[in-house]
Design a protein around this motif. Structure first.
Motif, mmCIF file in Angstrom:
data_model
loop_
_atom_site.group_PDB
_atom_site.id
_atom_site.type_symbol
_atom_site.label_atom_id
_atom_site.label_comp_id
_atom_site.label_asym_id
_atom_site.label_seq_id
_atom_site.Cartn_x
_atom_site.Cartn_y
_atom_site.Cartn_z
ATOM 1 N N GLU A 178 37.466 51.259 78.428
ATOM 2 C CA GLU A 178 37.843 50.179 77.718
ATOM 3 C C GLU A 178 39.177 49.724 77.474
ATOM 4 O OE1 GLU A 178 35.978 50.909 73.927
ATOM 5 O OE2 GLU A 178 34.096 49.855 74.372
ATOM 6 N N SER A 179 39.764 48.649 77.773
ATOM 7 C CA SER A 179 41.284 48.396 77.598
ATOM 8 C C SER A 179 41.862 48.445 76.194
ATOM 9 C CB SER A 179 41.459 47.068 78.282
ATOM 10 O OG SER A 179 40.939 46.057 77.701
ATOM 11 N N SER A 183 44.057 52.720 78.470
ATOM 12 C CA SER A 183 42.846 52.474 78.447
ATOM 13 C C SER A 183 42.009 53.622 77.865
ATOM 14 C CB SER A 183 42.099 52.117 79.799
ATOM 15 O OG SER A 183 42.324 53.250 80.748
ATOM 16 N N TYR A 213 26.318 42.805 75.200
ATOM 17 C CA TYR A 213 26.253 44.148 75.254
ATOM 18 C C TYR A 213 24.785 44.378 75.174
ATOM 19 C CZ TYR A 213 30.965 43.581 73.964
ATOM 20 O OH TYR A 213 32.494 43.051 73.776
ATOM 21 N N SER A 215 34.607 54.442 75.787
ATOM 22 C CA SER A 215 33.886 53.975 74.636
ATOM 23 C C SER A 215 33.107 55.155 73.825
ATOM 24 C CB SER A 215 32.795 53.150 74.937
ATOM 25 O OG SER A 215 31.796 53.678 75.725
ATOM 26 N N LYS A 251 27.029 45.867 79.945
ATOM 27 C CA LYS A 251 27.238 44.432 79.706
ATOM 28 C C LYS A 251 26.285 43.945 80.689
ATOM 29 C CE LYS A 251 32.118 44.802 78.457
ATOM 30 N NZ LYS A 251 33.484 44.409 78.884
ATOM 31 N N LYS A 280 33.478 45.361 68.640
ATOM 32 C CA LYS A 280 33.008 44.465 69.508
ATOM 33 C C LYS A 280 32.705 42.974 68.888
ATOM 34 C CE LYS A 280 32.840 47.600 72.523
ATOM 35 N NZ LYS A 280 34.094 47.717 73.261
#
Length: 595
Positions: free
Chosen positions: A239-240, A247, A222, A250, A256, A200
């Motif tokens: 997540e992309s 995708s 986050y 996580s 978020k 991240k």
């Protein structure tokens, strides 16, 4: 008879004037060969303060200068003639140099500060001390307390972007932006620090009661559970991937915090938080707030949104972001948060405070019938400078626990009935440090034990300080570079002149030195690093972190810890910009190597 030691060979001893009758509040002067300090005597009034060694030459000129300054400080009224006193005896200190020693060995011998700087570059890492009931400061130990600074082995030669400590859990951001967690609050079974949130690119973090709020360099915020169990059992985000149309899920559960209505290029650039709330600052100077925990919803006004409670909150996620619309039109530059209160500072030097004021931590008069302020309200700083012919401007804010701190630049201006041509100090800037909140454990730093300080009180030891800058060829104010506030204790890093240019080509007497660091407040868990347990109401120094290196260098005298400022050095063969930083947490303290 007063004794003043002078090292004629190494030229590295401090010449200090200590005359009978010199009391707190009057000034005394320390003149150094490489730099000159002119400051308030209260900075060294504590019994813990000692005559620390510093560079000096031109001995007789220095002593004469001190005598002139001291004489000028005396009142003009007639005094009874005191008995004649003998002048201080000059004792020549023996040379510390050893035959056959290298230039660097000589530098280590004559300067503790030089040795500390060198060791901070050679052995980056984390020193921690204080409460260890949560296995945060010493993960491998069952000790209840760590009384003096001790390294955490996991972080040896590890550089960090940020570090935050609670009594029961710790969190850090590695150089690559990954999140590391440890302590019983994270897991009873996992002893060593563990990487949790990866990929991240976090730049900073703040801690709530049970969550970690992290800010990514791209502006994404986050919210991660502290508990390993909650991370594993909570809802995982989709997540992309860099692979088109691909995708993944996580590894850990997180949420978020996304403010609505941001401009095309607007993003979150800073975060600050307490036990239940977090503040978000954008590059447009706008401020948003949100709930940061899952146990309790902020209900003491610390969100800065009038009337918002758990029952009256708008529809949507409980941790939705709220814009502080009452601050529209003010370009906010800095934020600070205590446990349940908030401060913001705009670019014009105006401070707005909101949240819990039950200990006076907002700087407003305490009102038992209305202990909370839920609207950002302007703090009247100017009233503390009435009649001084000075115009104040707040330059920085800090908060933690139930305390707030403010640094102020006060500029001398022309007063009523004054002639500008007759004012020698016109335009001179004096830097002051003020505090408010609870002081029963000494956290106010003003030498008093106060339950509630609901107006600002000046910290004498950190106010009105000056030094001579050799490069600028002028006397400049000494400001505070950082004030880190824990639950009950505080540390201040001074923005004094530092020197890091000693090299193989320069003299063996050319040594590096860093920034002065002072500590005060609660010490019931040994969080001040003195090895003792008594609370301290006045800023004081502590010993160097690496006691073994001091002993190895053959040094017997007491010296103070100096913090190494940012400098480009080689770590494991690569160049990095490295500095030491202080972090005061909840009954724990750390110094870490930051990038």
């Amino acid at each position: 008879m007063a004794l003043t030691k002078l090292n004629t060979n190494a030229a590295r001893s401090l010449v200090r004037s200590q005359r009978p009758g010199l009391t707190q509040g009057r000034s005394r002067v320390q003149l150094y060969n490489s730099r000159r300090h002119i400051h308030n005597a209260s900075a060294h009034h504590s019994a813990h303060h000692q005559a620390w060694k510093r560079p000096s030459t031109a001995i007789f000129a220095v002593v004469a200068s001190i005598a002139v300054v001291y004489s000028a400080s005396q009142p003009n009224h007639v005094q009874a003639e005191a008995p004649a006193q003998e002048p201080p005896e000059l004792v020549i200190e023996k040379s510390k140099k050893k035959k056959g020693a290298s230039k660097e060995e000589i530098r280590d011998l004559i300067s503790s500060q030089h040795l500390q700087v060198k060791k901070s570059w050679e052995n980056p890492g984390v020193y921690a001390w204080g409460s260890n009931t949560g296995k945060v400061v010493a993960p491998d130990s069952d000790e209840a307390y760590v009384k003096i600074p001790r390294r955490i082995p996991y972080f040896d030669d590890v550089l960090l972007r940020d570090l935050k400590l609670d009594r029961n859990f710790g969190a850090a951001v590695l150089e690559n932006g990954d999140l590391v967690q440890w302590g019983k609050g994270y897991s009873e079974d996992t002893v060593q620090p563990t990487v949790t949130l990866k990929g991240k690119n976090l730049s900073s973090i703040v801690l709530s009661r049970d969550r970690i709020i992290g800010l990514g360099k791209n502006g994404t915020v986050y919210s991660v559970p502290v508990s390993k169990l909650d991370q594993e059992s909570g809802k995982k985000m989709s997540e992309s991937s860099w692979i088109p149309f691909w995708s993944s899920t996580s590894d850990v559960a997180y949420r978020k915090l996304a403010p609505k209505g941001l401009g095309a290029r607007e993003k979150v650039t800073a975060i600050s938080g307490g036990l239940e709330h977090v503040l978000l600052l954008t590059n447009s100077g706008r401020v948003f707030s949100a709930a940061s925990g899952t146990e309790d919803f902020p209900n003491r006004g610390q969100l800065g949104v009038p009337g918002v409670t758990w029952l009256t909150r708008p529809e949507g996620p409980y941790d939705m972001c709220h814009e502080l619309t009452t601050l529209k039109g003010f370009d906010i530059a800095k934020m600070a948060s205590g446990d349940t209160h908030s401060l913001v500072l705009d670019k014009e030097g105006r401070v707005f405070a909101f949240g819990d004021n039950s200990s006076g931590q907002l700087g407003f008069d305490y009102n038992a019938e209305a202990p909370y302020v839920d609207t950002p309200s302007l703090l009247p700083i100017s009233k503390y400078y009435q009649g001084t012919n000075q115009v104040p401007k707040v330059t920085s804010i800090s908060a933690g626990g139930q305390n707030s701190f403010f640094t102020v630049d006060a500029t001398r201006v022309v007063g009523p009935s004054e002639e500008p041509s007759e004012i020698r100090t016109l335009g001179r800037v004096t830097s002051d440090t003020w505090s408010c909140g609870t002081g029963i454990r000494g956290a106010l730093g003003n030498g008093r034990w106060t339950h509630i300080q609901d107006g600002l009180t000046k910290i004498p030891a950190l106010s009105g300080l000056f030094e001579y800058d050799e490069r600028k060829k002028s006397v400049i104010p000494i400001r505070m570079a950082q004030i880190s506030v824990g639950a009950t204790h505080v540390s201040a890093v001074m923005d004094n002149v530092t020197y890091l240019d000693a090299s193989e080509k320069s003299s063996e007497n050319d040594t590096n030195w860093g920034a002065d660091v002072l500590w005060w407040g609660g010490n019931e868990f040994y969080q001040l690093g003195t090895g003792k347990r008594n609370n301290v109401p006045n800023p004081m120094y502590i010993k160097p972190l690496d006691a073994a290196a001091e002993a190895e260098a053959g040094r017997k005298e007491e010296h103070r810890f100096h913090l190494t400022p940012k400098h480009t050095v080689k770590v494991k063969g690569r160049k990095v910009q490295l500095e030491q930083r202080v972090e005061c947490g909840r009954n724990v303290t750390a110094v870490y190597s930051g990038v």
